[in-house]
Structures are given as C-alpha cells and as structure tokens.
Design a protein around this motif. Structure first.
Motif, short mmCIF file in Angstrom:
data_model
loop_
_atom_site.label_atom_id
_atom_site.label_comp_id
_atom_site.label_asym_id
_atom_site.label_seq_id
_atom_site.Cartn_x
_atom_site.Cartn_y
_atom_site.Cartn_z
N ASP A 95 0.89 -1.21 -0.04
CA ASP A 95 -0.06 -0.06 -0.06
C ASP A 95 0.84 1.29 0.19
OD1 ASP A 95 0.11 0.72 3.40
OD2 ASP A 95 0.32 -1.06 2.81
N ARG A 96 0.27 2.37 -0.59
CA ARG A 96 1.06 3.53 -0.69
C ARG A 96 1.72 4.10 0.54
NH1 ARG A 96 -2.01 8.72 -3.08
NH2 ARG A 96 -3.00 8.73 -1.00
N ASP A 97 0.84 4.22 1.68
CA ASP A 97 1.39 4.64 2.88
C ASP A 97 2.47 3.86 3.70
OD1 ASP A 97 -0.74 6.53 2.94
OD2 ASP A 97 -1.87 5.60 4.34
N ALA A 98 2.62 2.47 3.30
CA ALA A 98 3.55 1.87 3.81
C ALA A 98 4.94 2.17 3.03
CB ALA A 98 3.32 0.36 3.86
N ILE A 99 4.77 2.15 1.54
CA ILE A 99 5.98 2.27 0.90
C ILE A 99 6.52 3.67 0.92
CG2 ILE A 99 6.56 2.72 -1.66
CD1 ILE A 99 4.39 0.35 -2.29
N LEU A 100 5.67 4.71 1.15
CA LEU A 100 6.27 5.93 1.29
C LEU A 100 6.83 6.18 2.59
CD1 LEU A 100 3.33 8.04 -0.34
CD2 LEU A 100 5.59 7.65 -1.28
N THR A 101 6.36 5.49 3.59
CA THR A 101 6.91 5.72 4.91
C THR A 101 8.26 5.05 5.05
OG1 THR A 101 4.75 5.83 6.16
CG2 THR A 101 6.71 5.00 7.36
N CYS A 102 8.48 3.93 4.30
CA CYS A 102 9.90 3.23 4.14
C CYS A 102 10.89 4.04 3.55
CB CYS A 102 9.79 1.98 3.53
SG CYS A 102 8.95 0.76 4.46
N LEU A 103 10.12 4.86 2.21
CA LEU A 103 11.13 5.49 1.78
C LEU A 103 11.56 6.90 2.48
CD1 LEU A 103 9.56 5.69 -1.88
CD2 LEU A 103 11.71 4.39 -1.31
N ASP A 104 10.56 7.48 3.13
CA ASP A 104 10.85 8.53 4.07
C ASP A 104 12.00 8.17 5.05
OD1 ASP A 104 8.92 10.21 2.70
OD2 ASP A 104 7.48 10.00 4.21
N ILE A 105 11.66 7.22 5.81
CA ILE A 105 12.82 6.76 6.66
C ILE A 105 14.18 6.43 6.18
CG2 ILE A 105 13.45 4.45 8.16
CD1 ILE A 105 10.48 4.10 8.89
N GLY A 106 14.11 5.93 4.89
CA GLY A 106 15.45 6.08 4.08
C GLY A 106 16.17 4.70 3.42
N ALA A 107 14.95 3.69 3.11
CA ALA A 107 15.23 2.52 2.76
C ALA A 107 15.50 3.00 1.14
CB ALA A 107 13.78 1.75 2.68
N PHE A 108 16.40 1.87 0.71
CA PHE A 108 16.82 2.42 -0.63
C PHE A 108 15.77 1.81 -1.62
CE2 PHE A 108 19.22 1.61 -4.59
CZ PHE A 108 20.20 2.51 -4.59
N ALA A 109 14.93 0.93 -1.56
CA ALA A 109 13.89 0.32 -2.28
C ALA A 109 12.99 -0.20 -1.58
CB ALA A 109 14.27 -0.26 -3.62
N HIS A 110 11.72 -0.31 -2.03
CA HIS A 110 10.82 -1.10 -1.53
C HIS A 110 10.21 -1.94 -2.55
CE1 HIS A 110 6.54 -2.41 -0.60
NE2 HIS A 110 6.80 -2.07 0.74
N VAL A 111 10.28 -3.44 -2.36
CA VAL A 111 9.78 -4.47 -3.41
C VAL A 111 8.74 -5.19 -2.52
CG1 VAL A 111 10.52 -6.45 -4.76
CG2 VAL A 111 12.31 -4.50 -4.24
N ALA A 112 7.65 -5.32 -3.35
CA ALA A 112 6.59 -6.27 -2.91
C ALA A 112 6.79 -7.55 -2.99
CB ALA A 112 5.17 -5.67 -3.56
#
Length: 223
Positions: A95-112
C-alpha cells in the motif's frame, strides 16, 4: 570464504531479515542464480542477524517489514538506515502509505513480495551500486503521492539533480557540468536540506529520486 574475502571479489553480499524459511530459501536461490550473482551471508527471523556475525558485513540488508505480526517494524528499519546500511524492504505490504513511509525513513527501495525474483535482485544490485531502482508498486506509490511540502528548487539545483540521477557518480556529473565535485555535493546537500525542512527527508539517492518524481522534476521514463 570469509566476509572480507567475499568483499574483495566484488560479489554483492546480502543479509536477509525474514521469518519465513521458504522466502529465505527463495532469496538465496535467486541471488545465487542472478547475473551477476549475489551471496546471502546470513539470514534470520530478527534484525539481529544484520547487526552481528557475517550479516554485519553485508552490502545490502533485505528486510521484511512485517516480522512476526501485523505491526510494521519501522523502528528497526530506521535503526538500520541510521547506521548507514543499504536496506531493501521486501514485504507483502504494497500500500502507498507503507511504501512512502519506508522511503521517508531512508530505505533504498521497496519491493513487494508479489513482484518476485527479478525486481528483488535488481533492487539488491542497485542498492550496492548506489543507483536508482523503482519496482512497480514503489513507482505507483511515488506517482500518486499527493502530500504537501514541495520545496522550490533553483534551475541549477534541478540540473545537478537530474544529471546525478543519470550518472553513476558525482565525479561524472562534475565533468559533464564543468563543476567541481565539491560544488556538486553542495547542490545536492542543499536539495536534501530543502526537503528535510519541508518534512520530507531524503537521506538516500533512491529517496531523492522518489521526491523528484513526486514533484515532477523527472519522470520515470527519464531514469
């Protein structure tokens, strides 16, 4: 072969934090079969596997956001990022909120996890090489982000940013734009400060790419 020996070969090394043995086995197989291959140095059901033993030396941490429950482990993700680790979030959450939160924290990428082997392996190699990579779910989340807080960038800042996204190093950007590397770093640092002041921090290159796409500075087709 020890961790330092692996590092000297140039092989991408990985620590996997996931509590599903079948997922871990799949990641190990995908990494070994990749071209170029990667090697899983350590795997376990808790973040401790990335902090101790061989996992502490891994180039990339593949991190399951939903370890042993329904509550996202954002705190553990933040601690890894704050320690300078390159983290690829690999999770059932898309979901968008989880992905954007991970990116905000500084994850390099989010892969489902529904996106499979190819996207995960590409993201792992991209994280090790400091180059952007946007899997489909992450791209959708970025493109539909309507949160406020868009800073005003100068034309020169945009120029440096776009060229940095397209180049492998800041040295290449400096040569292309006839600038010093120090000046390139200064422009990029100023952009990071602008985003941080707007409440949208971008600690990694991938996060900064996400911000630029969200704000229309670049398009996915440009990357």
């Amino acid at each position: 072969m020890g961790g330092s020996d692996v590092a000297r070969t140039g092989l991408t090394t990985v620590a996997v934090v996931d509590d599903h043995p079948a997922i871990v086995a799949g990641i190990e197989s995908w990494c070994a079969a990749a071209d170029p291959p990667a090697r899983v140095l350590a795997a376990g059901a808790t973040p401790g596997v990335a902090w101790t033993g061989p996992g502490s030396e891994a180039d990339v941490v593949v991190f399951d956001l939903m370890l042993s429950g329904s509550v996202p482990h954002y705190g553990d993700l933040r601690r890894l990022v704050d320690a300078g680790r390159h983290v690829v979030v690999y999770t059932m959450r898309e979901d968008r909120d989880a992905i954007l939160t991970c990116l905000d924290i500084g994850a390099f990428a989010h892969v489902a996890k529904t996106e499979g082997a190819a996207h995960l392996v590409h993201a792992v190699h991209a994280a090790r090489g400091h180059v952007p990579y946007t899997p489909p779910a992450m791209a959708r989340a970025i493109c539909t982000d309507t949160r406020p807080g868009r800073p005003a960038l100068t034309p020169r800042e945009v120029d440096v940013l776009v060229n940095w996204f397209a180049c492998e190093s800041k040295e290449m950007v400096a040569r292309k734009l006839n600038l010093s590397v120090r000046t390139v770093n200064s422009y990029i640092d100023r952009v990071r400060v602008r985003y941080a002041n707007a409440g949208r921090p971008a600690r990694t290159k991938a996060a900064l790419v996400a911000r630029a796409i969200q704000d229309g500075v670049v398009s996915l087709e440009d990357l």
